[in-house]
Design an enzyme around this catalytic site. Structure first.
Site, PDB file in Angstrom:
ATOM      1  N   THR A  79    -101.357  16.834 -49.984  1.00 36.66           N
ATOM      2  CA  THR A  79    -101.252  17.915 -50.499  1.00 36.66           C
ATOM      3  C   THR A  79    -100.602  17.119 -51.612  1.00 36.66           C
ATOM      4  O   THR A  79     -99.786  16.221 -51.405  1.00 36.66           O
ATOM      5  CB  THR A  79    -101.557  18.928 -49.308  1.00 36.66           C
ATOM      6  OG1 THR A  79    -102.661  19.009 -48.374  1.00 36.66           O
ATOM      7  CG2 THR A  79    -102.236  19.958 -50.177  1.00 36.66           C
ATOM      8  N   ASP A  83    -110.664  20.935 -41.044  1.00 34.26           N
ATOM      9  CA  ASP A  83    -109.246  22.059 -41.468  1.00 34.26           C
ATOM     10  C   ASP A  83    -110.599  23.446 -40.272  1.00 34.26           C
ATOM     11  O   ASP A  83    -109.674  23.930 -40.439  1.00 34.26           O
ATOM     12  CB  ASP A  83    -109.631  22.480 -42.597  1.00 34.26           C
ATOM     13  CG  ASP A  83    -108.245  22.462 -42.908  1.00 34.26           C
ATOM     14  OD1 ASP A  83    -107.659  20.787 -41.948  1.00 34.26           O
ATOM     15  OD2 ASP A  83    -107.978  21.798 -44.145  1.00 34.26           O
ATOM     16  N   ASN A 103    -107.068  16.608 -48.250  1.00 32.77           N
ATOM     17  CA  ASN A 103    -107.075  16.319 -46.347  1.00 32.77           C
ATOM     18  C   ASN A 103    -105.674  15.652 -46.518  1.00 32.77           C
ATOM     19  O   ASN A 103    -104.821  16.087 -46.393  1.00 32.77           O
ATOM     20  CB  ASN A 103    -108.020  17.165 -46.191  1.00 32.77           C
ATOM     21  CG  ASN A 103    -108.092  17.590 -44.025  1.00 32.77           C
ATOM     22  OD1 ASN A 103    -106.678  18.221 -43.702  1.00 32.77           O
ATOM     23  ND2 ASN A 103    -108.437  17.203 -43.284  1.00 32.77           N
TER      24      ASN A 103
HETATM   25  O1  DON Z   1    -105.375  23.602 -46.397  1.00 33.52           O
HETATM   26  C1  DON Z   1    -104.794  22.846 -45.366  1.00 33.52           C
HETATM   27  O2  DON Z   1    -104.043  23.455 -44.479  1.00 33.52           O
HETATM   28  C2  DON Z   1    -104.922  21.527 -45.468  1.00 33.52           C
HETATM   29  N1  DON Z   1    -106.397  20.493 -45.483  1.00 33.52           N
HETATM   30  C3  DON Z   1    -103.403  20.087 -45.890  1.00 33.52           C
HETATM   31  C4  DON Z   1    -103.250  19.471 -45.718  1.00 33.52           C
HETATM   32  C5  DON Z   1    -102.142  19.007 -46.162  1.00 33.52           C
HETATM   33  O3  DON Z   1    -101.397  19.574 -46.908  1.00 33.52           O
HETATM   34  C6  DON Z   1    -102.023  17.109 -45.733  1.00 33.52           C
HETATM   35  N2  DON Z   1    -100.250  17.206 -46.376  1.00 33.52           N
HETATM   36  N3  DON Z   1     -99.547  16.867 -46.846  1.00 33.52           N
END
Ligand code: DON
Length: 705
Positions: A513, A555, A533
């Site tokens: 992310t 998620d 994601n």
């Molecule tokens: O929204 C969320 O919580 C996740 N989809 C975030 C994914 C994420 O942070 C992956 N990595 N670093």
């Protein structure tokens, strides 16, 4: 006990509470040597016995003029952009120099990241943006928020509860989290035997939720920006058109994702090249966590490509090829390699999509040829998104979640964002206790862990998209409730997860992310976290449109009680439902000085570790006196109730670890967590800003205006 070091100015009554604290670690003597930094005199703590102050030690006189701390933030006389990739930060800073405000800078940076950081920057994902701008809301005259100010009255305009007045400015959050398509259903990822089909939940086209990034960035820019959209997007278009030189970290990241990208013809043509020869190793797409490491990929040369396209007969269809390619016989396939350092990542189709958006706004993405390409792909390969989903998608302005910590007003992202859990976690901590027990001490880490577990218990049980819940929980931040929870923490002993909530089966964690922080010269702030994601989402690029698709549907709760890819066990409140937004950990956060003037911008990637990463950056800066760079670099821990273990980055001493084990914690050495690129506005307003990027990622960069 006698070696517990407590500042002499700290009342002994306080120290008495904390005599379990570290025998070998003093509270660090952090101090910011920078003359322009905000005053380091004292942190006022909101305690029952108000008026306590824990002094931040002054820097020791030093004839060698050495810095007080090992890490130094970058300084600018004006604004600052801190993001996960240098070119994108430079784009944001250039937009600030052209007279853009923090929103223009952030939106320009986010579009640039969609080009330069393909693993996380995106058009095909979603996220959250939190902003504060000095003065009147510019959105009022633009038809974005309703309500005029009552004649002759000062204060906030009436009639719109989405904006929040804080100090001399206006704050609002933009929710551009993806939504479940109308055709989605609760058991979308369940097999007949009730187990979760992980491949389908993370690697298929059904894993893609309706993208929100374009709508969110445009909404923020239209309502709160200052420059024309074309100006803000021009640098991203140029980067996509001219191409981006691949550096070592991008090459490694592409190599790590090689099997995933090889499985999609359009991604393959964009990011991979023939390696020359026949592959000797093979990895199965759709097995996250089992991909070869970059080094082994390099050693092995490559993995096999999927079968040549039946339509074209060539192994590397051009970017516009839309032919779906099932995995075919592998024996005679050409070997592939990721782009190497020094090669150029050209993205002409992405440039065309960006140009379309710059010209036509949302319609350039959610309708017309780009939408058609996305929907065709969905139809061909089992995805659920239809054109009605795209045309119905709306990003939303929402009221930020407001709280206080260590006497500072703080704003974060309400559900489905991670801000509520962040505020709960901070609310379960007593800054006075932590100030005394010190950064990195076993006592502080223990309290933090126990608070994390309680906050995650409530997150897993109660939270989901409030827009589609019959009764969103309102009392999780109730002070009486938080007091009760805080008092239930045993300062000497870890409470096993099973004593707090029913156990689920364990799962792996994953990362990717991206977070960026911006301040402009007037103190305007933006915190923006966005994601596909997983790194590269589900690995599928929309043919002809050049952007990767998210796998955000993972998620959601695939089945209550079963963990998702981040090991998060979630409840019915987060079940898949058409139009619903999946619960997220992303927690872009703004902190203000006690007088309401702007101070900090932070946030992080890291999946379930986002909330705990943000909390620790805040604790370091607000309670332990670390400067911004030290706060971001300091080693982190994470605990999320399940699995019942305490993850630690490198950097904690063996004696601290054994003290924690003695308290009943099961320790788990962890890879680096998060990338909390942060910005700080110096006082008085107008005297510049500081930027600190996370050393955990190689391409992070802070650029001053
Ligand atoms: O929204 C969320 O919580 C996740 N989809 C975030 C994914 C994420 O942070 C992956 N990595 N670093």
């Amino acid at each position: 006990m006698s070696r517990l070091l407590v500042s002499p100015l700290v009342p002994l009554r306080l120290a008495g509470v904390l005599l379990i604290a570290t025998p070998l670690h003093a509270a660090p003597t952090y101090a910011d040597p920078r003359p322009t930094a905000p005053p380091q005199t004292a942190v006022t703590l909101p305690m029952a016995d108000a008026g306590w102050t824990v002094p931040t030690p002054a820097p020791a006189p030093n004839d060698l003029q050495e810095a007080g701390q090992r890490f130094q933030p970058r300084w600018s006389a004006r604004g600052m952009v801190a993001s996960q990739e240098g070119r994108a930060s430079a784009v944001g800073a250039a937009i600030l120099r052209q007279g853009g405000n923090a929103v223009d800078g952030a939106v320009a940076t986010a579009f640039a990241l969609a080009v330069t950081l393909p693993q996380a920057g995106n058009l095909g994902g979603g996220g959250f943006l939190l902003l504060w701008l000095p003065g009147e809301s510019p959105a009022l005259g633009r038809g974005c928020v309703g309500g005029a100010r009552p004649v002759g009255r000062a204060g906030p305009p009436s009639g719109d509860s989405r904006e929040l007045r804080l100090g001399t400015g206006t704050a609002v959050a933009v929710n551009f989290r993806e939504t479940a398509p109308a055709a989605a259903w609760t058991d979308l990822f369940l097999r007949a035997d009730g187990s979760v089909d992980r491949q389908r939940a993370t690697r298929s086209l059904a894993s893609t939720a309706v993208p929100g990034s374009v709508a969110g960035l445009l909404l923020a820019q239209r309502c709160y920006g200052r420059l024309p959209l074309q100006v803000v997007m021009a640098p991203a278009i140029a980067l996509a058109e001219r191409g981006v030189p691949v550096d070592r970290e991008l090459a490694d990241s592409l190599a790590a994702a090689l099997p995933l990208l090889a499985a999609d013809p359009t991604s393959r043509a964009l990011y991979l090249r023939p390696a020359g020869g026949i592959a000797r190793s093979f990895a199965t797409p759709g097995a996250p966590g089992r991909f070869p490491r970059p080094a082994s990929v390099a050693a092995a040369g490559a993995v096999h490509a999927p079968a040549p396209s039946a339509a074209t007969g060539v192994p590397f269809p051009q970017q516009s090829a839309a032919t779906p390619e099932p995995l075919g016989p592998r024996a005679a396939l050409p070997a592939l390699r990721a782009l190497q350092p020094g090669e150029i990542l050209h993205q002409p189709a992405l440039a065309a999509t960006l140009r379309r958006i710059a010209r036509q706004g949302e319609a350039g993405f959610y309708r017309g040829p780009v939408a058609a390409a996305l929907v065709n792909l969905m139809r061909q390969r089992g995805g659920l998104i239809r054109s009605s989903d795209l045309s119905a998608y709306r990003a939303e302005l929402v009221r930020p979640l407001a709280g206080r910590f260590a006497n500072h007003p703080l704003l974060s992202m309400p559900p489905p964002g991670g801000g509520l859990t962040l505020l709960q976690l901070l609310g379960l901590l007593d800054p006075a206790d932590l100030a005394v027990s010190g950064a990195g001490s076993a006592a502080s880490l223990h309290r933090l862990t126990e608070a994390m577990n309680l906050a995650y218990r409530d997150r897993n049980t109660w939270l989901g998209d409030p827009a589609s819940m019959a009764s969103p929980p309102s009392d999780l931040l109730d002070p009486t409730y938080l007091d009760q929870l805080r008092q239930s923490i045993d300062p000497r002993r870890h409470r096993p997860a099973a004593a707090i909530a029913a156990p689920p089966p364990p799962r792996r964690e994953s990362v990717n992310t991206t977070h960026l922080s911006v301040a402009d010269r007037h103190g305007g702030l933006v915190a923006l976290t966005t994601t596909l994601n997983f790194a590269y989402g589900n690995g599928v690029t929309v043919p002809g449109a050049g952007f990767l698709l998210n796998n955000e549907m993972d998620d959601f709760t695939a089945a209550p009680g079963l963990p998702n890819s981040f090991g998060l066990v979630q409840g019915e409140a987060n079940a898949i439902k058409p139009g619903r937004r999946p619960l997220s950990s992303m927690a872009p956060t703004l902190v203000f000085r006690p007088d309401g003037t702007p101070w900090l911008v932070t946030g992080s990637p890291g999946g379930s570790r986002i909330i705990t990463t943000v909390a620790q950056v805040l604790l370091q800066r607000m309670v332990w006196g670390a400067n911004l760079a030290t706060a971001v670099a300091a080693p982190r821990i994470h605990s999320q109730l399940w699995p019942d273990r305490l993850s630690l980055e490198e950097g904690f001493s063996p004696d601290t670890r054994s003290l924690l084990e003695g308290m009943g914690h099961r320790l788990h050495p962890s890879a680096a967590m998060g990338a909390a690129n942060s910005v700080e506005v110096l006082a008085p307003l107008g005297s510049g800003s500081l930027g600190a990027v996370d050393p955990r990622r190689g391409r992070t960069h802070a650029v001053g205006e």
